[in-house]
Write a protein that holds these residues in place. Structure first.
Motif, PDB file in Angstrom:
ATOM      1  N   CYS B  85     -19.751   2.905 -26.734  1.00  0.00           N
ATOM      2  CA  CYS B  85     -20.501   3.369 -25.557  1.00  0.00           C
ATOM      3  C   CYS B  85     -21.488   4.487 -25.903  1.00  0.00           C
ATOM      4  O   CYS B  85     -21.106   5.518 -26.462  1.00  0.00           O
ATOM      5  CB  CYS B  85     -19.504   3.861 -24.507  1.00  0.00           C
ATOM      6  SG  CYS B  85     -20.274   4.663 -23.099  1.00  0.00           S
ATOM      7  N   TYR B  87     -23.016   6.489 -23.923  1.00  0.00           N
ATOM      8  CA  TYR B  87     -22.767   7.734 -23.171  1.00  0.00           C
ATOM      9  C   TYR B  87     -21.933   8.692 -24.034  1.00  0.00           C
ATOM     10  O   TYR B  87     -22.186   9.884 -24.095  1.00  0.00           O
ATOM     11  CB  TYR B  87     -21.968   7.436 -21.901  1.00  0.00           C
ATOM     12  CG  TYR B  87     -22.754   7.067 -20.662  1.00  0.00           C
ATOM     13  CD1 TYR B  87     -24.143   7.195 -20.592  1.00  0.00           C
ATOM     14  CD2 TYR B  87     -22.102   6.620 -19.521  1.00  0.00           C
ATOM     15  CE1 TYR B  87     -24.833   6.862 -19.441  1.00  0.00           C
ATOM     16  CE2 TYR B  87     -22.785   6.288 -18.361  1.00  0.00           C
ATOM     17  CZ  TYR B  87     -24.152   6.405 -18.331  1.00  0.00           C
ATOM     18  OH  TYR B  87     -24.818   6.077 -17.175  1.00  0.00           O
ATOM     19  N   CYS B 120     -12.099   2.574 -16.860  1.00  0.00           N
ATOM     20  CA  CYS B 120     -12.829   2.422 -18.120  1.00  0.00           C
ATOM     21  C   CYS B 120     -11.991   2.993 -19.249  1.00  0.00           C
ATOM     22  O   CYS B 120     -11.657   4.177 -19.246  1.00  0.00           O
ATOM     23  CB  CYS B 120     -14.178   3.133 -18.066  1.00  0.00           C
ATOM     24  SG  CYS B 120     -14.927   3.252 -19.688  1.00  0.00           S
ATOM     25  N   THR B 122     -12.824   3.546 -22.276  1.00  0.00           N
ATOM     26  CA  THR B 122     -13.562   4.499 -23.112  1.00  0.00           C
ATOM     27  C   THR B 122     -13.287   5.947 -22.704  1.00  0.00           C
ATOM     28  O   THR B 122     -13.277   6.850 -23.550  1.00  0.00           O
ATOM     29  CB  THR B 122     -15.069   4.178 -23.017  1.00  0.00           C
ATOM     30  OG1 THR B 122     -15.259   2.877 -23.564  1.00  0.00           O
ATOM     31  CG2 THR B 122     -15.924   5.160 -23.766  1.00  0.00           C
ATOM     32  N   PHE B 123     -13.058   6.170 -21.404  1.00  0.00           N
ATOM     33  CA  PHE B 123     -12.792   7.538 -20.934  1.00  0.00           C
ATOM     34  C   PHE B 123     -11.650   8.181 -21.730  1.00  0.00           C
ATOM     35  O   PHE B 123     -11.695   9.355 -22.075  1.00  0.00           O
ATOM     36  CB  PHE B 123     -12.392   7.533 -19.457  1.00  0.00           C
ATOM     37  CG  PHE B 123     -13.522   7.218 -18.508  1.00  0.00           C
ATOM     38  CD1 PHE B 123     -14.843   7.407 -18.881  1.00  0.00           C
ATOM     39  CD2 PHE B 123     -13.263   6.755 -17.223  1.00  0.00           C
ATOM     40  CE1 PHE B 123     -15.877   7.123 -18.012  1.00  0.00           C
ATOM     41  CE2 PHE B 123     -14.291   6.468 -16.342  1.00  0.00           C
ATOM     42  CZ  PHE B 123     -15.598   6.657 -16.738  1.00  0.00           C
ATOM     43  N   TRP B 126     -12.753   9.033 -25.161  1.00  0.00           N
ATOM     44  CA  TRP B 126     -13.792  10.068 -25.056  1.00  0.00           C
ATOM     45  C   TRP B 126     -13.134  11.454 -24.956  1.00  0.00           C
ATOM     46  O   TRP B 126     -13.495  12.391 -25.662  1.00  0.00           O
ATOM     47  CB  TRP B 126     -14.609   9.776 -23.800  1.00  0.00           C
ATOM     48  CG  TRP B 126     -15.912  10.472 -23.630  1.00  0.00           C
ATOM     49  CD1 TRP B 126     -16.340  11.606 -24.260  1.00  0.00           C
ATOM     50  CD2 TRP B 126     -16.976  10.085 -22.755  1.00  0.00           C
ATOM     51  NE1 TRP B 126     -17.590  11.933 -23.818  1.00  0.00           N
ATOM     52  CE2 TRP B 126     -17.991  11.022 -22.893  1.00  0.00           C
ATOM     53  CE3 TRP B 126     -17.142   9.044 -21.846  1.00  0.00           C
ATOM     54  CZ2 TRP B 126     -19.187  10.948 -22.166  1.00  0.00           C
ATOM     55  CZ3 TRP B 126     -18.313   8.959 -21.123  1.00  0.00           C
ATOM     56  CH2 TRP B 126     -19.331   9.899 -21.280  1.00  0.00           C
ATOM     57  N   SER B 361     -23.230  -1.621 -24.915  1.00  0.00           N
ATOM     58  CA  SER B 361     -22.111  -0.813 -25.401  1.00  0.00           C
ATOM     59  C   SER B 361     -21.071  -0.522 -24.323  1.00  0.00           C
ATOM     60  O   SER B 361     -20.268   0.372 -24.493  1.00  0.00           O
ATOM     61  CB  SER B 361     -22.640   0.490 -25.993  1.00  0.00           C
ATOM     62  OG  SER B 361     -23.306   1.238 -25.003  1.00  0.00           O
ATOM     63  N   CYS B 362     -21.077  -1.282 -23.232  1.00  0.00           N
ATOM     64  CA  CYS B 362     -20.121  -0.992 -22.155  1.00  0.00           C
ATOM     65  C   CYS B 362     -19.231  -2.190 -21.885  1.00  0.00           C
ATOM     66  O   CYS B 362     -19.591  -3.096 -21.142  1.00  0.00           O
ATOM     67  CB  CYS B 362     -20.870  -0.598 -20.883  1.00  0.00           C
ATOM     68  SG  CYS B 362     -19.793  -0.438 -19.455  1.00  0.00           S
ATOM     69  N   ASN B 363     -18.044  -2.189 -22.492  1.00  0.00           N
ATOM     70  CA  ASN B 363     -17.118  -3.298 -22.273  1.00  0.00           C
ATOM     71  C   ASN B 363     -16.615  -3.349 -20.839  1.00  0.00           C
ATOM     72  O   ASN B 363     -16.345  -4.412 -20.304  1.00  0.00           O
ATOM     73  CB  ASN B 363     -15.909  -3.172 -23.210  1.00  0.00           C
ATOM     74  CG  ASN B 363     -16.212  -3.711 -24.591  1.00  0.00           C
ATOM     75  OD1 ASN B 363     -17.132  -4.494 -24.774  1.00  0.00           O
ATOM     76  ND2 ASN B 363     -15.437  -3.294 -25.573  1.00  0.00           N
ATOM     77  N   SER B 364     -16.472  -2.189 -20.239  1.00  0.00           N
ATOM     78  CA  SER B 364     -15.912  -2.145 -18.891  1.00  0.00           C
ATOM     79  C   SER B 364     -16.743  -3.001 -17.932  1.00  0.00           C
ATOM     80  O   SER B 364     -16.216  -3.818 -17.192  1.00  0.00           O
ATOM     81  CB  SER B 364     -15.871  -0.697 -18.398  1.00  0.00           C
ATOM     82  OG  SER B 364     -15.415  -0.643 -17.080  1.00  0.00           O
ATOM     83  N   PHE B 365     -18.036  -2.833 -17.956  1.00  0.00           N
ATOM     84  CA  PHE B 365     -18.902  -3.639 -17.105  1.00  0.00           C
ATOM     85  C   PHE B 365     -19.169  -5.021 -17.705  1.00  0.00           C
ATOM     86  O   PHE B 365     -19.168  -6.018 -17.006  1.00  0.00           O
ATOM     87  CB  PHE B 365     -20.253  -2.936 -16.894  1.00  0.00           C
ATOM     88  CG  PHE B 365     -20.282  -2.050 -15.686  1.00  0.00           C
ATOM     89  CD1 PHE B 365     -20.585  -2.563 -14.433  1.00  0.00           C
ATOM     90  CD2 PHE B 365     -19.981  -0.714 -15.787  1.00  0.00           C
ATOM     91  CE1 PHE B 365     -20.596  -1.759 -13.310  1.00  0.00           C
ATOM     92  CE2 PHE B 365     -19.985   0.108 -14.672  1.00  0.00           C
ATOM     93  CZ  PHE B 365     -20.300  -0.409 -13.427  1.00  0.00           C
ATOM     94  N   LEU B 391     -27.597   1.684 -22.052  1.00  0.00           N
ATOM     95  CA  LEU B 391     -27.672   2.782 -21.087  1.00  0.00           C
ATOM     96  C   LEU B 391     -28.634   3.864 -21.556  1.00  0.00           C
ATOM     97  O   LEU B 391     -29.660   4.121 -20.928  1.00  0.00           O
ATOM     98  CB  LEU B 391     -26.287   3.443 -20.966  1.00  0.00           C
ATOM     99  CG  LEU B 391     -25.121   2.640 -20.473  1.00  0.00           C
ATOM    100  CD1 LEU B 391     -23.834   3.187 -21.046  1.00  0.00           C
ATOM    101  CD2 LEU B 391     -25.089   2.718 -18.963  1.00  0.00           C
TER     102      LEU B 391
HETATM  103  S1  SF4 Z   1     -17.997   2.425 -17.813  1.00  0.00           S
HETATM  104 FE1  SF4 Z   1     -19.212   1.726 -19.568  1.00  0.00          FE
HETATM  105  S2  SF4 Z   1     -20.899   3.159 -19.667  1.00  0.00           S
HETATM  106 FE2  SF4 Z   1     -19.309   4.117 -18.401  1.00  0.00          FE
HETATM  107  S3  SF4 Z   1     -18.133   5.337 -19.870  1.00  0.00           S
HETATM  108 FE3  SF4 Z   1     -17.142   3.330 -19.664  1.00  0.00          FE
HETATM  109  S4  SF4 Z   1     -17.974   2.156 -21.398  1.00  0.00           S
HETATM  110 FE4  SF4 Z   1     -19.329   3.887 -21.092  1.00  0.00          FE
END
Ligand code: SF4
Ligand code: SF4
Lengths: 389, 430
Positions: B85, B87, B120, B122-123, B126, B361-365, B391
């Motif tokens: 991601c 972000y 998500c 990734t949070f 992160w 880079s956003c698997n969530s979406f 993004l």
């Molecule tokens: S929802 Fe997508 S863009 Fe937002 S933090 Fe998660 S991976 Fe990154």
């Protein structure tokens, strides 16, 4: 290699190659009412399924044995390969031996696959599982016990089994056996990796993905007895720990390429979920409560679990040291969030501990191993030259 | 922007003031809490008088000011993969370069990392990365995913228990204040008030022409104030003024304001799925307004809550309502629920088509979006477009390619409307 071992390894290869899960179908046919439930990595509540009369079956994609055509239509090029080949398995009827699927909250890809599944396998049982990510024990145990209980009752209804604490305790005890056997296997491999090559150990552990616990324990014991007796020649290779937070599995050829490039794999985190607890479940009180508690306090750490203790990097460095590893090889599936987001933390810990490492990415259907072999070969040479204590 | 609405100016001033207050926080001994937009607990934070920092907002603001590429490069040099991601990399790169925020003011280090793990994965990683850099308190709030498309009492209880056992005690510790439920209720009442006006604004897009752009305008000035200021008098004032502004546009039969003035003619009504591209936000928007295409609804404006579906913060059940809010965010919805939402939007807002902006880079979406597109098409009979970029990583924004795809898609919609056979299938539609 003794004849017994040759036969055993051949059998493991056959099982690995059998994407249609014929052995699961055979197991189901042995007694009426038997069911089998597939489970995506990396967590499978095996005790709960087994107590309810269902065989837990880890599904880890189609590897490099399956041509993914329909599955590709579901995913953009920047999503890992595992969900495509899993869909291909489903659409191609390879998973027909299964009576349902479980989707643990491993990452956003598997999470979203759970939603997609209702369209590709309509009417089939499927369940999303959300293991606790908090270490607030009362909240986490309460939540997880509730989820396990709901699953248990639903699977019992499916198999026609009467839910009972006795069945749960018996299942908990049954699954301690393969855990013990796998621990023995790990120790033997670390002690004499020349007798327990990585591809064989992998195939053996992979067989445990879809086998009743006692049968798998016997298989491991049998392999161990044969393998340690084989007296293979010890070569001048470096000892490495393979780390990648695997969910999508590397092709077998990649493991072989690493060993041929001059590495002994003394430990790895392939097949996450197979060794789910680091200690036995405390056999007191309510069995589901005991399982929920065990997950929280004895569950194996991995990149998909919140690392409350901030210890994963240190643990990796410690593990490498305690195994007398010369280095660490990071191999992660391309586009894999858990693995790739973890890597900088882990490499920093290795830098601080002075443990050399190398890193590459793969896809389960990678067909060319030359570049991995060259990279691992260069790593091995440089460790031999500069790195060994 | 050639002509800006008062609300656009107001939101800019509010954000600038927010970054100023943030920079002043250490001097005023005001604790700072890093958290995430989906499932944010801004009312609870305000009840403790601490200031929130949203790393995603910093990243997108940096991207809009063309500073994200340098940050991303910095993070990749430090070993972060090109696959993850952007972000995250933008935020980490900013931190490596001294944590100077998008407005040029320094963002203070956190007193608490509040990991609201909502929708998500990734949070989670992160915050594990951030935690290595800061020696501060950490609170984890695990919000279960709506895998079966419903919020159960067990889910609600689980979140409430964590709020009581984990989040509130940590906030008490870093703020040095006792939890004051009445204060939280005051903030929640104000949130509910502003939510009415926010929903009125988004619902105005049902009219023709739509007075707002619910995607580009939505993420630019309609929704963001909600994240940082929900529960405040300032937010109530902002949304009440915005409502009046939108009503005036409706009365005058005016379309939305674009960077080049009011859109003269609404030719296409579209629903958008996925986050926008921020590095080329204006160019990206222009592709659509040049063709008279207006977003009448979008999913990204719902990552901070699904108010238009009836959710309101309820001060009479303060912790339960926070739990329901976290559980109900767009990113926490199952794929079938997301499909249903988009299909309903197409009907409710009378859309001609819909656009999936898939983020590399956003698997969530992104994971599963191709399937979602086909499902929405099957449910509505409306064809969709699929475009791809990123993004905040400018390397993955291909303007000509996206423009080409969008134009051919809109041509097809036009031909469809006129009962003709479309000239050809739009590139990029699977
Ligand atoms: S929802 Fe997508 S863009 Fe937002 S933090 Fe998660 S991976 Fe990154
Ligand atoms: S390989 Fe990684 S990203 Fe893909 S499904 Fe597995 S954990 Fe998720």
């Amino acid at each position: 290699m003794s004849d017994d071992l040759t036969d055993l390894v051949r059998d493991l290869e056959r099982r690995f190659a059998d994407l249609s899960l014929a052995h699961v179908t055979a197991w189901k046919a042995e007694a009426p009412g038997r069911k089998a439930l597939g489970c995506m990595p990396v967590f499978c509540p095996r005790e709960v399924l087994w107590a309810a009369g269902a065989l837990p079956v880890f599904i880890r994609g189609g590897g490099d044995q399956l041509e993914t055509i329909r599955g590709d239509a579901y995913y953009q090029s920047y999503i890992c390969h595992l969900p495509r080949s899993t869909l291909e398995l489903c659409l191609g009827g390879w998973l027909d031996a299964l009576d349902g699927m479980l989707f643990p909250n491993t990452c956003d890809v598997i999470r979203n696959l759970s939603g997609l599944w209702s369209s590709v396998a309509p009417g089939r049982f499927s369940r999303f599982l959300d293991p606790p990510q908090t270490y607030d024990a009362p909240a986490a145990v309460g939540w997880w016990r509730g989820e396990l209980s709901r699953l248990y009752l639903d699977v019992c209804a499916m198999t026609g089994t009467r839910p009972s604490d006795e069945a749960l305790w018996a299942s908990i005890s049954a699954w301690e056996e393969p855990r013990g056997a796998l621990a023995k296997l790990s120790r033997a491999r670390a002690a004499q990796p020349w007798n327990l090559p990585a591809d064989e150990v992998y195939l053996l552990r992979r067989a445990g993905d879809a086998m009743p616990p006692r049968e798998f324990t016997r298989l491991v014991d049998c392999y161990l007895a044969c393998a340690v007796a084989r007296k293979a020649r010890r070569e001048d290779r470096i000892r490495v720990v393979l780390v990648g937070a695997f969910c999508e599995q590397p092709p077998l050829g990649l493991l072989r390429a690493l060993e041929r490039a001059g590495c002994y794999l003394v430990d790895d985190d392939l097949l996450l979920g197979a060794e789910d607890l680091v200690e036995p479940v405390d056999a007191v009180g309510d069995p589901l409560d005991a399982l929920a508690r065990a997950y929280l306090v004895k569950g194996a750490g991995s990149s998909v679990r919140y690392d409350e203790q901030r210890a994963r990097g240190l643990e990796l460095a410690r593990r490498a040291r305690s195994l007398h590893a010369d280095g660490v090889v990071f191999a992660a599936p391309s586009f894999c969030d858990p693995a790739l987001l973890d890597q900088p933390r882990l490499t920093r810990a290795l830098d601080e501990a002075g443990v050399p490492y190398t890193a590459f990415k793969y896809s389960e259907d990678t067909g060319q191993f030359q570049s991995f072999r060259e990279q691992a070969g260069t790593f091995s040479d440089s460790v031999k030259l500069w790195g060994r204590a | 922007m050639s002509r800006k609405e008062a609300s656009m100016e107001a939101q800019k001033a509010m954000l600038a003031d927010y970054f100023r207050r943030l920079a002043a926080a250490p001097g005023e001994r005001r604790p700072v809490v890093y958290t995430f937009v989906p499932g944010n607990l801004v009312e609870l934070l305000a009840a403790f008088d601490v200031l929130p920092v949203y790393p995603e907002i910093n990243a997108l603001q940096s991207a809009m000011r063309q500073r994200s590429s340098g940050f991303i490069r910095e993070a990749e040099r430090a070993g972060h993969s090109e696959d993850v991601c952007s972000y995250v990399k933008c935020d980490l790169g900013m931190m490596m370069k001294g944590n100077v925020g998008p407005t040029g003011e320094k963002i203070p280090p956190p007193d608490l990392l509040l990991l609201s793990f909502t929708g998500c994965f990734t949070f989670l990683k992160w915050f594990e990365l951030l935690r290595e850099q800061y020696n501060c308190e950490v609170a984890m709030l695990h919000v279960p995913y709506q895998g079966d498309g419903v919020i159960t009492q067990e889910m609600r209880d689980y979140v409430v228990r964590q709020l009581r056992n984990e989040v509130i005690p940590k906030l008490e510790k870093v703020s040095g204040r006792r939890f004051d439920e009445a204060k939280l209720q005051e903030h929640l009442s104000r949130s509910a008030r502003a939510e009415e006006d926010l929903v009125h604004t988004f619902h105005a897009a049902r009219r023709r022409p739509s007075p707002i752009d619910a995607y580009f305008g939505g993420v630019y000035y309609i929704a963001p104030i909600f994240t940082s200021f929900r529960g405040s008098e300032a937010a109530c004032g902002y949304y009440s003024a915005l409502r009046q502004e939108v009503d005036a546009r409706l009365a005058a039969g005016e379309g939305p304001v674009t960077p080049e003035g009011t859109l003269a003619k609404e030719r296409f009504r579209l629903v958008f799925e996925g986050p926008p591209n921020w590095t080329s936000f204006r160019d990206f928007w222009k592709i659509f307004y040049d063709e008279g295409a207006v977003a009448v609804a979008s999913t990204y404006t719902r990552v901070g809550g699904l108010y238009d579906r009836g959710f309101r913060h309820d001060p009479s059940k303060p912790l339960e309502t926070l739990a329901d809010y976290c559980l109900g965010c767009y990113t926490n919805l199952s794929l079938p629920s997301r499909v249903d939402l988009i299909a309903e939007d197409i009907k409710t807002y009378g859309a001609d088509g819909f656009v999936f902006h898939s983020v590399k880079s956003c698997n969530s979406f992104s994971a599963g979006q191709l399937h979602m597109l086909r499902e929405v098409e099957a449910k509505t009979g409306v064809p969709g477009a699929f475009i791809e970029s990123d993004l905040v990583d400018g390397r993955y924004y291909g303007h000509a390619n996206i423009k080409n795809r969008v134009e051919s898609y809109l041509q097809m919609l036009a031909a469809r409307r006129e009962g003709q056979e479309p000239p050809r299938a739009p590139e990029g539609s699977p």
